[in-house]
Scaffold this motif. Structure first.
Motif, short mmCIF file in Angstrom:
data_model
loop_
_atom_site.label_atom_id
_atom_site.label_comp_id
_atom_site.label_asym_id
_atom_site.label_seq_id
_atom_site.Cartn_x
_atom_site.Cartn_y
_atom_site.Cartn_z
N CYS A 10 0.83 -1.20 0.00
CA CYS A 10 0.00 0.00 0.00
C CYS A 10 0.86 1.25 0.00
CB CYS A 10 -0.93 0.00 1.21
SG CYS A 10 -2.23 -1.27 1.13
N GLU A 17 -1.63 12.12 -7.47
CA GLU A 17 -2.95 12.03 -8.10
C GLU A 17 -2.87 12.27 -9.60
OE1 GLU A 17 -7.39 14.10 -7.77
OE2 GLU A 17 -5.76 14.70 -6.43
N GLY A 20 -1.42 9.21 -11.17
CA GLY A 20 -2.41 8.14 -11.17
C GLY A 20 -3.47 8.34 -12.23
N LEU A 24 -4.06 5.78 -15.31
CA LEU A 24 -5.38 5.18 -15.48
C LEU A 24 -5.95 5.51 -16.86
CD1 LEU A 24 -7.77 3.64 -14.30
CD2 LEU A 24 -8.58 5.79 -13.29
N MET A 289 -13.03 7.37 -10.21
CA MET A 289 -12.44 6.03 -10.16
C MET A 289 -11.22 6.00 -9.24
SD MET A 289 -12.73 4.98 -14.20
CE MET A 289 -12.00 3.36 -13.93
N LEU A 290 -10.41 7.05 -9.29
CA LEU A 290 -9.26 7.11 -8.39
C LEU A 290 -9.69 7.20 -6.93
CD1 LEU A 290 -6.82 9.50 -10.31
CD2 LEU A 290 -6.55 7.05 -9.93
N LYS A 292 -12.44 5.90 -5.63
CA LYS A 292 -12.86 4.56 -5.23
C LYS A 292 -11.66 3.66 -4.99
CE LYS A 292 -17.32 5.09 -5.41
NZ LYS A 292 -18.17 4.94 -4.20
N MET A 293 -10.67 3.73 -5.88
CA MET A 293 -9.49 2.88 -5.72
C MET A 293 -8.70 3.25 -4.48
SD MET A 293 -8.34 2.80 -9.73
CE MET A 293 -6.80 1.96 -9.40
N SER A 294 -8.59 4.55 -4.18
CA SER A 294 -7.85 4.97 -2.99
C SER A 294 -8.57 4.55 -1.71
CB SER A 294 -7.65 6.49 -3.00
OG SER A 294 -8.91 7.15 -2.95
N CYS A 295 -9.91 4.57 -1.74
CA CYS A 295 -10.66 4.11 -0.55
C CYS A 295 -10.42 2.63 -0.29
CB CYS A 295 -12.14 4.39 -0.75
SG CYS A 295 -12.59 6.13 -0.66
N LEU A 296 -10.42 1.84 -1.36
CA LEU A 296 -10.16 0.41 -1.18
C LEU A 296 -8.75 0.16 -0.66
CD1 LEU A 296 -11.85 -1.02 -4.41
CD2 LEU A 296 -12.72 -1.10 -2.07
N CYS A 297 -7.79 0.90 -1.20
CA CYS A 297 -6.41 0.74 -0.75
C CYS A 297 -6.25 1.15 0.70
CB CYS A 297 -5.48 1.54 -1.66
SG CYS A 297 -3.73 1.38 -1.27
#
Length: 410
Positions: A10, A17, A20, A24, A289-290, A292-297
């Motif tokens: 992580c 950003e 990223g 993406l 989308m970034l 959402k991906m950062s929240c999951l990470c």
């Protein structure tokens, strides 16, 4: 080992950003290209095979009928292809390099359309095209950007006037102060990007339909082919399979060529502006989308931090500090930094973090000492005086301020 590796992964995947978003978008464009290639290959490949078969049968029939070898026929066809590249056609066409033809050519150059039906063949012409296109394309792109700014300004004025009119007709705004209200409210208001995209899209559709209605009878194309030509031209793709205003003579020739020029100019401006607005929408989708991906990470980072905190036998405190509602600090937010994650999980603080915090405390203490020596009044909140916590200097001042805040919150 697995949570530690996950936590380290992580940290290593934490990138800027902008970078990223760039990565993406690159991945999405590659996927988009692969999907487009698969679709066009499935649609156009059978037609290409049938065309090759028809062409081979035609060559064999022509060779047998006129008793010409395939080698001689191929040599003749290569010469004909060279003639086509030079602008020679079987049908009667207008001269390519008279003034009007050259003006049409430079228009396709600076607008980056580049149909390809007219190209310079001399060395001087090719060298001049390099420098001419470099300056002309840059100036035209600037013109398109300024056109987009004017369009947005015009839409802002019109939509603001419509909004003020609705307020006045609904009775929320007296008619006598309409102008004052327009001058004082919403000074930097801009229309929604979706409204601008809708208006530009509708404008491009109207221009394309009107231009296709003109091209269909004059050029002899089908209406769908005319729409296809309009999109290819207005978007500056410029395949060159269909090109307008190439015949030697037209009815109302001057009027048609002027209308052709105006349609292409208006269409290119609208489509270019539409592309810019769509790119803004795509950027918003990438940001979503970034996020959402950062929240999951960050959720994975929090789980790894909690696991490592439970494994430590020696901790700075006996237990995790809990909030007002009994929640641990590491359960309600993303891990902003490595230091914050270790502190909230109960892991041992490194020497680098300890010295860094000491430097910050030393800087605060020096500032407070300097203010006290110079006699500058320091801002002390009224609640701290009421609670009995005085100011102080250095670590004592920091502790007193913290006690004052805690007492005030209670």
């Amino acid at each position: 080992m697995m949570p530690a590796l996950r936590l380290q992964g992580c940290r290593s995947l934490h990138i800027n950003e902008d970078n990223g978003r760039f990565l993406l978008l690159a991945v999405l464009i590659i996927v988009y290209l692969l999907c487009g290639a698969a679709v066009f290959s499935a649609i156009e490949s059978p037609s290409e095979l049938r065309a090759h078969g028809r062409w081979n049968r035609t060559l064999l029939n022509f060779s047998d009928t006129f008793n010409i070898s395939l080698q001689d026929l191929s040599s003749f066809l290569k010469e004909y292809e060279a003639a086509i590249a030079a602008g020679v056609r079987v049908d009667a066409l207008r001269p390519r390099w008279d003034f009007t033809g050259a003006f049409y050519f430079v228009g396709t150059v600076v607008s980056t359309i580049g149909f390809g039906m007219t190209t310079p063949v001399t060395v001087a012409g090719k060298i001049f095209l390099i420098f001419y296109g470099l300056l002309g394309c840059a100036a035209t792109i600037l013109f398109f950007n300024l056109f987009l700014e004017r369009i947005i300004t015009l839409l802002a004025v019109v939509m603001k006037a419509v909004r003020l009119r609705r307020l006045r007709t609904s009775g929320l705004l007296p008619p006598g102060i309409c102008q004052d209200f327009a001058a004082s409210t919403l000074p930097g208001w801009k229309p929604s990007v979706y409204h601008v995209m809708l208006i530009l899209g509708l404008s491009a559709i109207v221009i394309s339909c009107c231009a296709s209605a003109m091209y269909t009878p004059v050029e002899g194309w089908a209406y769908l082919d005319s729409l296809y030509f309009c999109f290819v031209t207005f978007s500056t793709i410029g395949f060159g399979d269909l090109v307008s205003s190439q015949s030697a003579a037209y009815g109302y020739q001057s009027l048609y060529r002027l209308a052709n020029f105006l349609f292409i100019l208006a269409g290119v401006c609208c489509i270019y502006s539409l592309f810019n607005v769509i790119s803004i929408v795509i950027k918003q989708v990438l940001n979503w989308m970034l996020g959402k991906m950062s929240c999951l990470c960050c959720q994975r980072c929090n789980k790894a931090n909690a696991f490592l905190g439970r494994r430590n036998a020696i901790r700075p405190g006996s237990r995790l500090r809990r909030g007002r509602f009994g929640q641990t600090p590491d359960s309600d937010g993303p891990c902003d930094s490595d230091t914050e994650g270790r502190r909230l999980s109960g892991e041992m603080i490194s020497m680098r973090d300890l010295t860094g915090s000491n430097k910050i405390s030393l800087a605060i203490m020096q500032k407070q000492l300097s203010e006290s020596a110079n006699g500058y009044p320091r801002t002390v909140c009224g609640s701290s005086r009421q609670n009995g916590f005085s100011g102080g200097v250095g670590a004592l001042g920091i502790m007193n301020n913290r006690l004052a805040e805690t007492s005030d919150s209670r």
